[in-house]
Design a protein around this motif. Structure first.
Motif, mmCIF file in Angstrom:
data_model
loop_
_atom_site.group_PDB
_atom_site.id
_atom_site.type_symbol
_atom_site.label_atom_id
_atom_site.label_comp_id
_atom_site.label_asym_id
_atom_site.label_seq_id
_atom_site.Cartn_x
_atom_site.Cartn_y
_atom_site.Cartn_z
ATOM 1 N N ASP A 202 0.830 -1.208 0.000
ATOM 2 C CA ASP A 202 0.000 0.000 0.000
ATOM 3 C C ASP A 202 0.865 1.259 0.000
ATOM 4 O O ASP A 202 0.418 2.320 -0.443
ATOM 5 N N HIS A 203 2.107 1.162 0.471
ATOM 6 C CA HIS A 203 3.029 2.292 0.346
ATOM 7 C C HIS A 203 3.454 2.463 -1.118
ATOM 8 O O HIS A 203 3.463 3.576 -1.649
ATOM 9 N N LEU A 204 3.800 1.346 -1.743
ATOM 10 C CA LEU A 204 4.275 1.403 -3.131
ATOM 11 C C LEU A 204 3.179 1.856 -4.083
ATOM 12 O O LEU A 204 3.477 2.401 -5.148
ATOM 13 N N ALA A 205 1.924 1.656 -3.710
ATOM 14 C CA ALA A 205 0.813 2.076 -4.569
ATOM 15 C C ALA A 205 0.778 3.588 -4.750
ATOM 16 O O ALA A 205 0.171 4.090 -5.696
ATOM 17 N N LEU A 206 1.426 4.316 -3.853
ATOM 18 C CA LEU A 206 1.471 5.777 -3.943
ATOM 19 C C LEU A 206 2.605 6.275 -4.824
ATOM 20 O O LEU A 206 2.772 7.481 -5.013
ATOM 21 N N SER A 207 3.401 5.372 -5.403
ATOM 22 C CA SER A 207 4.578 5.767 -6.189
ATOM 23 C C SER A 207 4.181 6.650 -7.362
ATOM 24 O O SER A 207 3.230 6.352 -8.091
ATOM 25 N N GLY A 208 4.943 7.711 -7.545
ATOM 26 C CA GLY A 208 4.726 8.612 -8.672
ATOM 27 C C GLY A 208 5.999 8.800 -9.469
ATOM 28 O O GLY A 208 6.989 8.072 -9.294
ATOM 29 N N GLN A 209 5.993 9.801 -10.334
ATOM 30 C CA GLN A 209 7.131 10.013 -11.218
ATOM 31 C C GLN A 209 8.394 10.389 -10.446
ATOM 32 O O GLN A 209 9.504 10.063 -10.872
ATOM 33 N N GLY A 210 8.230 11.070 -9.312
ATOM 34 C CA GLY A 210 9.403 11.487 -8.556
ATOM 35 C C GLY A 210 10.271 10.324 -8.125
ATOM 36 O O GLY A 210 11.487 10.325 -8.339
ATOM 37 N N VAL A 211 9.656 9.305 -7.528
ATOM 38 C CA VAL A 211 10.458 8.167 -7.071
ATOM 39 C C VAL A 211 11.006 7.383 -8.251
ATOM 40 O O VAL A 211 12.112 6.821 -8.186
ATOM 41 N N ARG A 212 10.276 7.358 -9.367
ATOM 42 C CA ARG A 212 10.797 6.678 -10.556
ATOM 43 C C ARG A 212 12.010 7.406 -11.102
ATOM 44 O O ARG A 212 12.985 6.788 -11.548
ATOM 45 N N ASP A 213 11.966 8.735 -11.121
ATOM 46 C CA ASP A 213 13.104 9.516 -11.605
ATOM 47 C C ASP A 213 14.341 9.266 -10.755
ATOM 48 O O ASP A 213 15.449 9.104 -11.269
ATOM 49 N N VAL A 214 14.153 9.246 -9.433
ATOM 50 C CA VAL A 214 15.289 9.115 -8.518
ATOM 51 C C VAL A 214 15.909 7.723 -8.580
ATOM 52 O O VAL A 214 17.123 7.567 -8.439
ATOM 53 N N THR A 215 15.097 6.688 -8.813
ATOM 54 C CA THR A 215 15.581 5.313 -8.707
ATOM 55 C C THR A 215 15.842 4.627 -10.052
ATOM 56 O O THR A 215 16.340 3.501 -10.060
ATOM 57 N N ARG A 216 15.535 5.274 -11.169
ATOM 58 C CA ARG A 216 15.624 4.590 -12.469
ATOM 59 C C ARG A 216 16.977 3.940 -12.696
ATOM 60 O O ARG A 216 17.078 2.775 -13.083
ATOM 61 N N ILE A 217 18.064 4.658 -12.456
ATOM 62 C CA ILE A 217 19.385 4.114 -12.782
ATOM 63 C C ILE A 217 19.801 2.986 -11.850
ATOM 64 O O ILE A 217 20.726 2.226 -12.163
ATOM 65 N N ALA A 218 19.109 2.839 -10.711
ATOM 66 C CA ALA A 218 19.441 1.748 -9.794
ATOM 67 C C ALA A 218 19.116 0.386 -10.397
ATOM 68 O O ALA A 218 19.563 -0.639 -9.870
ATOM 69 N N ALA A 219 18.358 0.351 -11.488
ATOM 70 C CA ALA A 219 18.010 -0.909 -12.137
ATOM 71 C C ALA A 219 19.121 -1.446 -13.024
ATOM 72 O O ALA A 219 18.975 -2.512 -13.624
ATOM 73 N N SER A 220 20.258 -0.752 -13.116
ATOM 74 C CA SER A 220 21.372 -1.188 -13.965
ATOM 75 C C SER A 220 22.021 -2.452 -13.408
ATOM 76 O O SER A 220 21.849 -2.801 -12.235
ATOM 77 N N ASP A 221 22.794 -3.109 -14.249
ATOM 78 C CA ASP A 221 23.432 -4.384 -13.928
ATOM 79 C C ASP A 221 24.324 -4.267 -12.685
ATOM 80 O O ASP A 221 25.351 -3.580 -12.716
ATOM 81 N N PRO A 222 23.985 -4.945 -11.572
ATOM 82 C CA PRO A 222 24.808 -4.836 -10.358
ATOM 83 C C PRO A 222 26.240 -5.318 -10.561
ATOM 84 O O PRO A 222 27.180 -4.743 -9.994
ATOM 85 N N GLY A 223 26.433 -6.393 -11.348
ATOM 86 C CA GLY A 223 27.778 -6.905 -11.577
ATOM 87 C C GLY A 223 28.669 -5.894 -12.264
ATOM 88 O O GLY A 223 29.844 -5.726 -11.898
ATOM 89 N N LEU A 224 28.125 -5.203 -13.259
ATOM 90 C CA LEU A 224 28.904 -4.182 -13.960
ATOM 91 C C LEU A 224 29.251 -3.036 -13.030
ATOM 92 O O LEU A 224 30.396 -2.560 -12.992
#
Length: 359
Positions: A202-224
């Motif tokens: 129910d916390h994540l259901a409130l996610s908007g563009q702001g949190v997506r902007d801040v976290t987008r690059i965190a989805a990159s390959d951890p090994g690299l």
């Protein structure tokens, strides 16, 4: 100025290597591809990035685009395997240069010039590549003291051929710069994103563009990124120590605001505004005042194209766009970022064409 006539060999047909190949082919250059994974060469060749390298080929320039842990050995192999100028597109320059310097003769070292295009994606592999990946982007060229002027000019020319803007930097300055503008921001995004991993639904259901902007690059390959950060540890650790001190100051400032004195918190927030304003604007020029116009867009084919067409008819250039989907309705909230002086004109034009808008 040295002329890049080709062939250009690309060692490593992943995202960056394949994109270099596609950009060079766009410019009419012959491109030779090699990779420890034959499937990457087949895929990149099928995309039009070049052809597999043959033993008899004699490249003019070799571009090494392999993971950081294998960078130095691949550069050494390229220098010893041909008389070509050699560059690489790794995101750290100092550590590989030190290893290469120990391994080759000064004559061979003169043919090596490090470089680093400031472009990429959270996606990886040849299928994520694009000939336009480097268009308009800075491309750091990092000559060492023993590099030949001809080799430096040829790497400058590679950046231009790929559509980028060559920027000369000392290798150590480069590593500090990328720690500041790339590596530490990536780690900050990782820490913020990690807080979401076990968050209640129910916390994540409130996610908007702001949190997506801040976290987008965190989805990159951890090994690299483990390799990148490890190779640039000295610069990253120095900056993280400053971030830790700032975080302690922020905690104290929030505590002060909670007890009635928001002065320190206001100062911290103002420094953030100053930092964003320091980032160069469009085409490297000064930052222009921007404003956002929000438009409700039905989630149907062709609606975004109609919106952009209507904005174009109003004579307003869209500088950036963000889309936030409404989880409860088949509608997306589209944020159009435009020059501040064009905001009212765009609002009026879109509303006259039936769009629901707000600032």
């Amino acid at each position: 100025m040295s002329e890049l006539a080709g062939p250009v060999e690309v060692v490593g047909a992943g995202l960056l290597g394949t994109s270099v190949g596609l950009a060079c082919r766009r410019a009419g250059l012959e491109v030779l591809l090699s990779d420890v994974k034959p499937s990457h060469v087949r895929t990149a060749s099928g995309l039009g990035a070049g052809r597999p390298r043959r033993p008899q080929d004699r490249p003019q320039l070799v571009v090494v685009a392999v993971p950081p842990d294998h960078l130095a050995e691949a550069i050494v192999a390229a220098l010893e395997g041909s008389d070509a100028v050699v560059t690489d597109v790794g995101s750290v320059k100092g550590a590989p240069l030190a290893e290469v310097t120990e391994a080759v003769t000064p004559e061979a070292l003169a043919r090596y010039v490090g470089s680093h295009p400031m472009a990429g994606s959270e996606r990886s592999g040849p299928l994520a590549a694009s000939a336009a990946l480097f268009d308009g982007r800075p491309w750091a060229v990092t000559p060492h003291a023993g590099a030949s002027p001809e080799a430096v000019e040829l790497v400058d020319e590679l950046a231009r051929v790929c559509g980028a803007v060559a920027v000369r930097l000392d290798p150590a300055d480069h590593d500090l710069a990328v720690a500041r503008i790339s590596h530490v921001p990536h780690l900050a995004a990782v820490l913020v994103a990690a807080q979401l991993a076990k968050a209640p639904a129910d916390h994540l259901a409130l996610s908007g563009q702001g949190v997506r902007d801040v976290t987008r690059i965190a989805a990159s390959d951890p090994g690299l990124w483990q390799q990148i950060v490890g190779a640039n540890a000295d610069a990253v650790l120095g900056l993280l120590a400053q971030v830790r001190a700032d975080l302690d100051a922020l905690i104290d400032a929030i505590d002060g605001a909670h007890h009635g004195d928001a002065t320190a918190l206001g100062a911290v927030l103002a420094r953030g505004v100053a930092g964003t304003a320091a980032i160069p604007g469009k085409h490297g020029g000064p930052v222009r005042p921007m404003a956002s116009v929000f438009v409700s867009v039905p989630d149907h084919p062709g609606e975004l194209a109609r919106l952009f067409g209507d904005a174009g008819q109003a004579g307003v250039n869209i500088e950036d766009v963000h889309i936030d989907h409404d989880p409860g309705r088949p509608v997306g909230l589209t944020e159009l970022v435009v020059a501040e002086e064009h905001t009212e004109r765009l609002l009026a034009a879109l509303e006259s064409r039936g769009w629901t808008t707000h600032r």
